[in-house]
Design a protein around this motif. Sequence first.
Motif, PDB file in Angstrom:
ATOM      1  N   TYR A  71       0.952  -1.117  -0.216  1.00 43.61           N
ATOM      2  CA  TYR A  71       0.044  -0.002  -0.109  1.00 43.61           C
ATOM      3  C   TYR A  71       0.976   1.401  -0.027  1.00 43.61           C
ATOM      4  O   TYR A  71       1.816   1.336   0.851  1.00 43.61           O
ATOM      5  N   GLU A  72       0.782   2.118  -1.067  1.00 44.18           N
ATOM      6  CA  GLU A  72       1.266   3.374  -1.229  1.00 44.18           C
ATOM      7  C   GLU A  72       0.238   4.433  -0.818  1.00 44.18           C
ATOM      8  O   GLU A  72      -0.687   4.594  -1.402  1.00 44.18           O
ATOM      9  N   VAL A  73       0.565   5.539  -0.093  1.00 42.43           N
ATOM     10  CA  VAL A  73       0.043   6.758   0.255  1.00 42.43           C
ATOM     11  C   VAL A  73       0.411   7.645  -0.630  1.00 42.43           C
ATOM     12  O   VAL A  73       1.543   8.161  -1.095  1.00 42.43           O
ATOM     13  N   LYS A  74      -0.655   8.441  -1.642  1.00 42.09           N
ATOM     14  CA  LYS A  74      -0.359   9.477  -2.519  1.00 42.09           C
ATOM     15  C   LYS A  74      -0.633  10.529  -1.494  1.00 42.09           C
ATOM     16  O   LYS A  74      -1.597  10.990  -1.422  1.00 42.09           O
ATOM     17  N   ALA A  75       0.426  11.419  -1.354  1.00 44.88           N
ATOM     18  CA  ALA A  75       0.380  12.712  -0.666  1.00 44.88           C
ATOM     19  C   ALA A  75      -0.546  13.846  -1.337  1.00 44.88           C
ATOM     20  O   ALA A  75      -1.227  14.392  -0.612  1.00 44.88           O
TER      21      ALA A  75
END
Length: 89
Positions: A71-75
């Motif tokens: 899971y990658e958080v998109k700022a």
Amino acid sequence: MKINNFGTQGINPYKNSVNKINAANKTEAAKGTDKVEISAAAKELQQVSQISSERAEKIEALKKQVQSGTYEVKAQDVAKGIVNFYSKN
């Protein structure tokens, strides 16, 4: 001595009671039927439950991504969400 059954021929008390019960059942069935109507509020609640099930599926997918580490958080998306939230209030 000869015994004749005058007046009792063809009388069957069991059959008479069965006929009465059958006639009563037929009249009860013909009287009316049940009817169910679902209100608009109930229909709306049904749709909400469908939406919540879709949301639960998304949450499960996100949980799996977090647990596996993919899971990658998109700022930028987070920042847009914060700005939109505070600009509406």
